[in-house]
Design a protein around this motif. Structure first.
Motif, PDB file in Angstrom:
ATOM      1  N   ASP A 214     -68.707  54.014  32.426  1.00 47.74           N
ATOM      2  CA  ASP A 214     -68.602  55.049  31.402  1.00 47.74           C
ATOM      3  C   ASP A 214     -68.395  54.396  30.037  1.00 47.74           C
ATOM      4  OD1 ASP A 214     -68.853  57.083  33.264  1.00 47.74           O
ATOM      5  OD2 ASP A 214     -66.680  57.182  33.621  1.00 47.74           O
ATOM      6  N   ILE A 215     -69.145  54.869  29.052  1.00 48.57           N
ATOM      7  CA  ILE A 215     -69.018  54.382  27.681  1.00 48.57           C
ATOM      8  C   ILE A 215     -68.595  55.548  26.808  1.00 48.57           C
ATOM      9  CG2 ILE A 215     -70.191  53.329  25.718  1.00 48.57           C
ATOM     10  CD1 ILE A 215     -72.110  52.018  27.672  1.00 48.57           C
ATOM     11  N   GLU A 216     -67.444  55.415  26.148  1.00 50.21           N
ATOM     12  CA  GLU A 216     -66.921  56.475  25.301  1.00 50.21           C
ATOM     13  C   GLU A 216     -66.972  56.071  23.840  1.00 50.21           C
ATOM     14  OE1 GLU A 216     -63.048  57.738  26.416  1.00 50.21           O
ATOM     15  OE2 GLU A 216     -63.728  58.743  28.243  1.00 50.21           O
ATOM     16  N   SER A 217     -67.163  57.055  22.983  1.00 52.71           N
ATOM     17  CA  SER A 217     -67.116  56.828  21.543  1.00 52.71           C
ATOM     18  C   SER A 217     -65.745  56.289  21.141  1.00 52.71           C
ATOM     19  CB  SER A 217     -67.390  58.138  20.801  1.00 52.71           C
ATOM     20  OG  SER A 217     -67.119  58.000  19.419  1.00 52.71           O
ATOM     21  N   ASP A 218     -65.738  55.492  20.084  1.00 51.55           N
ATOM     22  CA  ASP A 218     -64.485  54.966  19.545  1.00 51.55           C
ATOM     23  C   ASP A 218     -63.936  55.837  18.420  1.00 51.55           C
ATOM     24  OD1 ASP A 218     -66.523  54.419  17.776  1.00 51.55           O
ATOM     25  OD2 ASP A 218     -65.858  52.393  17.288  1.00 51.55           O
ATOM     26  N   CYS A 219     -64.400  57.074  18.327  1.00 56.43           N
ATOM     27  CA  CYS A 219     -64.019  57.984  17.240  1.00 56.43           C
ATOM     28  C   CYS A 219     -62.497  58.030  17.069  1.00 56.43           C
ATOM     29  CB  CYS A 219     -64.564  59.379  17.526  1.00 56.43           C
ATOM     30  SG  CYS A 219     -64.216  60.594  16.239  1.00 56.43           S
ATOM     31  N   ALA A 220     -62.018  57.661  15.888  1.00 56.29           N
ATOM     32  CA  ALA A 220     -60.579  57.621  15.624  1.00 56.29           C
ATOM     33  C   ALA A 220     -60.341  57.539  14.131  1.00 56.29           C
ATOM     34  CB  ALA A 220     -59.923  56.424  16.325  1.00 56.29           C
ATOM     35  N   GLY A 221     -59.182  58.006  13.697  1.00 53.36           N
ATOM     36  CA  GLY A 221     -58.767  57.893  12.305  1.00 53.36           C
ATOM     37  C   GLY A 221     -58.104  56.552  12.046  1.00 53.36           C
ATOM     38  N   LEU A 222     -58.524  55.866  10.982  1.00 57.71           N
ATOM     39  CA  LEU A 222     -58.088  54.491  10.731  1.00 57.71           C
ATOM     40  C   LEU A 222     -57.006  54.369   9.659  1.00 57.71           C
ATOM     41  CD1 LEU A 222     -61.622  52.821  10.782  1.00 57.71           C
ATOM     42  CD2 LEU A 222     -59.871  52.671  12.567  1.00 57.71           C
ATOM     43  N   GLY A 223     -56.473  55.494   9.190  1.00 59.01           N
ATOM     44  CA  GLY A 223     -55.487  55.438   8.119  1.00 59.01           C
ATOM     45  C   GLY A 223     -54.264  54.611   8.461  1.00 59.01           C
ATOM     46  N   GLY A 224     -53.743  54.760   9.676  1.00 58.01           N
ATOM     47  CA  GLY A 224     -52.558  54.006  10.072  1.00 58.01           C
ATOM     48  C   GLY A 224     -52.816  52.520  10.153  1.00 58.01           C
ATOM     49  N   LEU A 225     -53.987  52.140  10.652  1.00 57.71           N
ATOM     50  CA  LEU A 225     -54.332  50.723  10.724  1.00 57.71           C
ATOM     51  C   LEU A 225     -54.415  50.119   9.328  1.00 57.71           C
ATOM     52  CD1 LEU A 225     -55.265  48.200  12.269  1.00 57.71           C
ATOM     53  CD2 LEU A 225     -57.599  49.131  12.208  1.00 57.71           C
ATOM     54  N   VAL A 226     -55.042  50.834   8.397  1.00 59.79           N
ATOM     55  CA  VAL A 226     -55.153  50.327   7.029  1.00 59.79           C
ATOM     56  C   VAL A 226     -53.771  50.172   6.399  1.00 59.79           C
ATOM     57  CG1 VAL A 226     -56.002  50.848   4.710  1.00 59.79           C
ATOM     58  CG2 VAL A 226     -57.482  51.223   6.697  1.00 59.79           C
ATOM     59  N   ARG A 227     -52.893  51.126   6.631  1.00 59.40           N
ATOM     60  CA  ARG A 227     -51.543  51.004   6.070  1.00 59.40           C
ATOM     61  C   ARG A 227     -50.818  49.778   6.632  1.00 59.40           C
ATOM     62  NH1 ARG A 227     -52.047  56.640   6.347  1.00 59.40           N
ATOM     63  NH2 ARG A 227     -51.035  56.818   8.373  1.00 59.40           N
ATOM     64  N   SER A 228     -51.034  49.475   7.912  1.00 60.74           N
ATOM     65  CA  SER A 228     -50.427  48.275   8.497  1.00 60.74           C
ATOM     66  C   SER A 228     -50.947  47.009   7.834  1.00 60.74           C
ATOM     67  CB  SER A 228     -50.726  48.228  10.001  1.00 60.74           C
ATOM     68  OG  SER A 228     -50.119  49.306  10.678  1.00 60.74           O
ATOM     69  N   MET A 229     -52.228  47.002   7.496  1.00 52.78           N
ATOM     70  CA  MET A 229     -52.819  45.838   6.832  1.00 52.78           C
ATOM     71  C   MET A 229     -52.304  45.696   5.411  1.00 52.78           C
ATOM     72  SD  MET A 229     -56.681  46.543   8.244  1.00 52.78           S
ATOM     73  CE  MET A 229     -57.468  45.165   7.382  1.00 52.78           C
ATOM     74  N   LEU A 230     -52.220  46.817   4.683  1.00 57.70           N
ATOM     75  CA  LEU A 230     -51.750  46.763   3.307  1.00 57.70           C
ATOM     76  C   LEU A 230     -50.266  46.426   3.221  1.00 57.70           C
ATOM     77  CD1 LEU A 230     -53.643  49.833   1.808  1.00 57.70           C
ATOM     78  CD2 LEU A 230     -54.089  47.412   1.349  1.00 57.70           C
ATOM     79  N   ALA A 231     -49.522  46.697   4.301  1.00 56.93           N
ATOM     80  CA  ALA A 231     -48.110  46.335   4.319  1.00 56.93           C
ATOM     81  C   ALA A 231     -47.929  44.821   4.313  1.00 56.93           C
ATOM     82  CB  ALA A 231     -47.422  46.947   5.538  1.00 56.93           C
ATOM     83  N   VAL A 232     -48.930  44.102   4.830  1.00 57.90           N
ATOM     84  CA  VAL A 232     -48.881  42.636   4.797  1.00 57.90           C
ATOM     85  C   VAL A 232     -49.144  42.149   3.383  1.00 57.90           C
ATOM     86  CG1 VAL A 232     -49.976  40.515   5.640  1.00 57.90           C
ATOM     87  CG2 VAL A 232     -49.585  42.440   7.203  1.00 57.90           C
ATOM     88  N   THR A 233     -50.181  42.689   2.757  1.00 58.00           N
ATOM     89  CA  THR A 233     -50.525  42.353   1.380  1.00 58.00           C
ATOM     90  C   THR A 233     -51.421  43.439   0.805  1.00 58.00           C
ATOM     91  OG1 THR A 233     -51.660  40.785  -0.095  1.00 58.00           O
ATOM     92  CG2 THR A 233     -52.451  40.919   2.175  1.00 58.00           C
ATOM     93  N   PRO A 234     -51.164  43.879  -0.419  1.00 56.81           N
ATOM     94  CA  PRO A 234     -52.094  44.824  -1.043  1.00 56.81           C
ATOM     95  C   PRO A 234     -53.362  44.141  -1.531  1.00 56.81           C
ATOM     96  CG  PRO A 234     -50.334  44.295  -2.574  1.00 56.81           C
ATOM     97  CD  PRO A 234     -49.987  43.625  -1.263  1.00 56.81           C
ATOM     98  N   ASP A 235     -53.395  42.822  -1.454  1.00 56.85           N
ATOM     99  CA  ASP A 235     -54.516  42.047  -1.988  1.00 56.85           C
ATOM    100  C   ASP A 235     -55.627  41.875  -0.958  1.00 56.85           C
ATOM    101  OD1 ASP A 235     -55.958  40.616  -3.881  1.00 56.85           O
ATOM    102  OD2 ASP A 235     -55.112  38.693  -3.231  1.00 56.85           O
ATOM    103  N   LEU A 236     -55.994  42.951  -0.263  1.00 52.82           N
ATOM    104  CA  LEU A 236     -57.236  42.945   0.494  1.00 52.82           C
ATOM    105  C   LEU A 236     -58.372  43.156  -0.500  1.00 52.82           C
ATOM    106  CD1 LEU A 236     -56.199  45.292   3.457  1.00 52.82           C
ATOM    107  CD2 LEU A 236     -55.917  42.810   3.272  1.00 52.82           C
ATOM    108  N   HIS A 237     -59.539  42.569  -0.228  1.00 52.26           N
ATOM    109  CA  HIS A 237     -60.617  42.656  -1.213  1.00 52.26           C
ATOM    110  C   HIS A 237     -61.523  43.860  -0.983  1.00 52.26           C
ATOM    111  CE1 HIS A 237     -60.253  38.206  -2.654  1.00 52.26           C
ATOM    112  NE2 HIS A 237     -59.299  39.000  -3.109  1.00 52.26           N
TER     113      HIS A 237
END
Length: 358
Positions: A214-237
Motif C-alpha cells: 500500500d502506498i499512501e499520500s504524504d499529505c501533511a501540514g509542515l508548519g510545525g516542522l518549519v518552526r522547529s528548524m527556525l528555532a535552531v537558526t532564523p538564518d535559513l536561506h
C-alpha cells in the motif's frame, strides 16, 4: 527486487501525452498547469505582464508583504485532484495543508484561511460533508482557522464533482527572510523525507494499479516542522515544498532564481522502495513526482548539522537527509551525480508526469 503484484487493469497510456507548445501556442494544454516549464512560461509571458507589481515578481510559494507594520505571508491555491479521496487523504485536507505549507515556506506562522467550493450539480451532499469535515480536522491540526468562504454550483458536466480554492495569511517572524536570492555557493540542500509518495498514491487509485504494498499520500501540514528548524537558526536561506513537478522542479526554480548551480547526490535522495518500483513500471522519474508533505531547504553549511538534527527529531522529518549543495559551477542548472559515478542534468520538466495530483 521484491515480487510486484500485476496490475488489476491494463494501463491505457494513450491519453497521457502532453503537447509541448511554443509560447505563442493559441490554446491552453494540460502541461500549462503542471508546475514545469510551460507553467513558468504562462506566468512569465501572460500573467506577470498583465498584473505587474514588485510583490508578484518575487514568484514565491507565497507573497511576503508589509501591512500596518507587520510582515505577512499571503498565498492562494486551487485544488482539482482526481479522485476526490485517495490513500492518505482527500481533496479537503489537501486544500488546507497545501496552502498552510505555502505560507510555511516563507517562514510564516499560518493563521487564517479562506475557502471557496465549486460544486458540480449532482454531487452527493454526503461527499461534500466528508470533504468539509476533513478540511476542518486538517485546519485544527495545523492551528489555523477557516475564517471566510464562498460556494458556487456549476451545471452537471461542467465540473468534476468538487473543486476547492483556499487562500491563507500568516505572520512572518522578525529576522526570518526566506527567498531563493539568498542562496549562496556552499549552502547545504536538505530534504525532509521520502519523496514521490503523493503522486504514486494518486496514480494507484486513478488507474486501479497494485504495486505489492500500500502506498499512501504524504499529505501533511509542515508548519510545525518549519518552526522547529527556525528555532535552531532564523538564518535559513530558502524553503520549498516540492509539489507539482516534484523535487526536480523546486531545485531548478531555486537554481534559476539564485544564479547558483545545484549538485544533487542521487543516491542520497530518500526514495521508498515501493515508489521506486512503481516508477520503474510506469516509466517515471521519482525526482519529478509530486509530494504534499515534504520540504527542501537550502541551509548555510555552518548550521546544516543542527538543522538536520532538529528535523529528524520532528515526526515529519524523521527521514530527513542531506542530498546536495549549491555550487558556483553551472549557474541556474541542477546536476545529479549518479551511483555509477557519472552525472546527468536534471531539467525543469516541460509539463507534468502525473496530471491532476492536487
Amino acid at each position: 527486487m521484491p515480487d510486484i503484484a500485476p496490475p488489476r487493469t491494463v494501463l491505457d497510456v494513450t491519453g497521457w501525452t502532453c503537447p509541448a507548445p511554443l509560447r505563442d501556442h493559441p490554446r491552453v494544454v494540460m502541461g500549462h498547469g503542471g508546475g514545469g516549464a510551460l507553467s513558468a512560461e504562462l506566468v512569465e509571458h501572460l500573467f506577470a505582464p498583465a498584473f505587474g507589481g514588485e510583490v508578484l515578481a518575487q514568484l514565491g510559494d507565497s507573497a511576503a508583504v508589509s501591512l500596518g507594520g507587520a510582515r505577512l505571508a499571503f498565498s492562494t491555491d486551487s485544488y482539482v485532484v482526481r479522485p476526490l479521496f485517495f490513500p492518505g487523504g482527500c481533496i479537503g485536507d489537501l486544500a488546507v495543508n497545501g496552502t498552510v505549507n505555502d505560507l510555511a515556506m516563507s517562514g510564516a506562522v499560518p493563521a487564517y484561511l479562506s475557502c471557496g467550493f465549486i460544486l458540480e450539480e449532482g454531487v452527493e451532499v454526503s461527499v461534500v460533508a466528508r470533504i468539509a469535515e476533513a478540511m476542518g480536522a486538517a485546519a485544527r491540526a495545523a492551528g489555523v482557522e477557516v475564517a471566510t468562504g464562498d460556494t458556487k454550483v456549476v451545471e452537471s458536466g461542467h465540473g468534476d464533482g468538487v473543486y476547492i480554492n483556499t487562500s491563507g495569511i500568516g505572520l512572518i517572524p522578525e529576522g526570518v527572510d526566506l527567498r531563493p536570492q539568498r542562496v549562496v555557493p556552499g549552502d547545504v540542500v536538505i530534504v525532509s523525507g521520502e519523496i514521490g509518495l503523493h503522486g504514486v498514491a494518486i496514480m494507484s487509485v486513478r488507474e486501479g494499479l497494485e504495486f505489492g504494498v500500500d502506498i499512501e499520500s504524504d499529505c501533511a501540514g509542515l508548519g510545525g516542522l518549519v518552526r522547529s528548524m527556525l528555532a535552531v537558526t532564523p538564518d535559513l536561506h530558502v524553503l520549498r515544498d516540492p509539489t507539482r513537478g516534484g523535487l526536480a522542479a523546486s531545485l531548478n526554480e531555486i537554481a534559476a532564481a539564485s544564479g547558483t548551480g545545484v549538485v544533487l547526490h542521487e543516491g542520497r535522495v530518500p526514495v521508498p522502495e515501493a515508489v521506486a518500483n512503481a516508477c520503474a513500471i510506469l516509466g517515471l522519474d521519482p525526482l519529478y513526482v509530486a509530494n504534499e508533505g515534504k520540504l527542501v531547504a537550502f541551509v548555510p553549511r555552518e548550521h546544516a548539522e543542527a538543522v538536520l538534527e532538529a528535523m529528524r527529531a520532528h515526526p515529519l522529518g524523521r527521514r530527513a537527509a542531506v542530498i546536495g549543495e549549491a555550487v558556483e559551477a553551472h549557474p541556474g542548472m541542477v546536476v545529479a551525480r549518479t551511483g555509477l559515478g557519472g552525472t546527468r542534468v536534471v531539467d525543469l520538466p516541460i509539463g507534468e508526469q502525473l496530471p491532476r495530483i492536487c
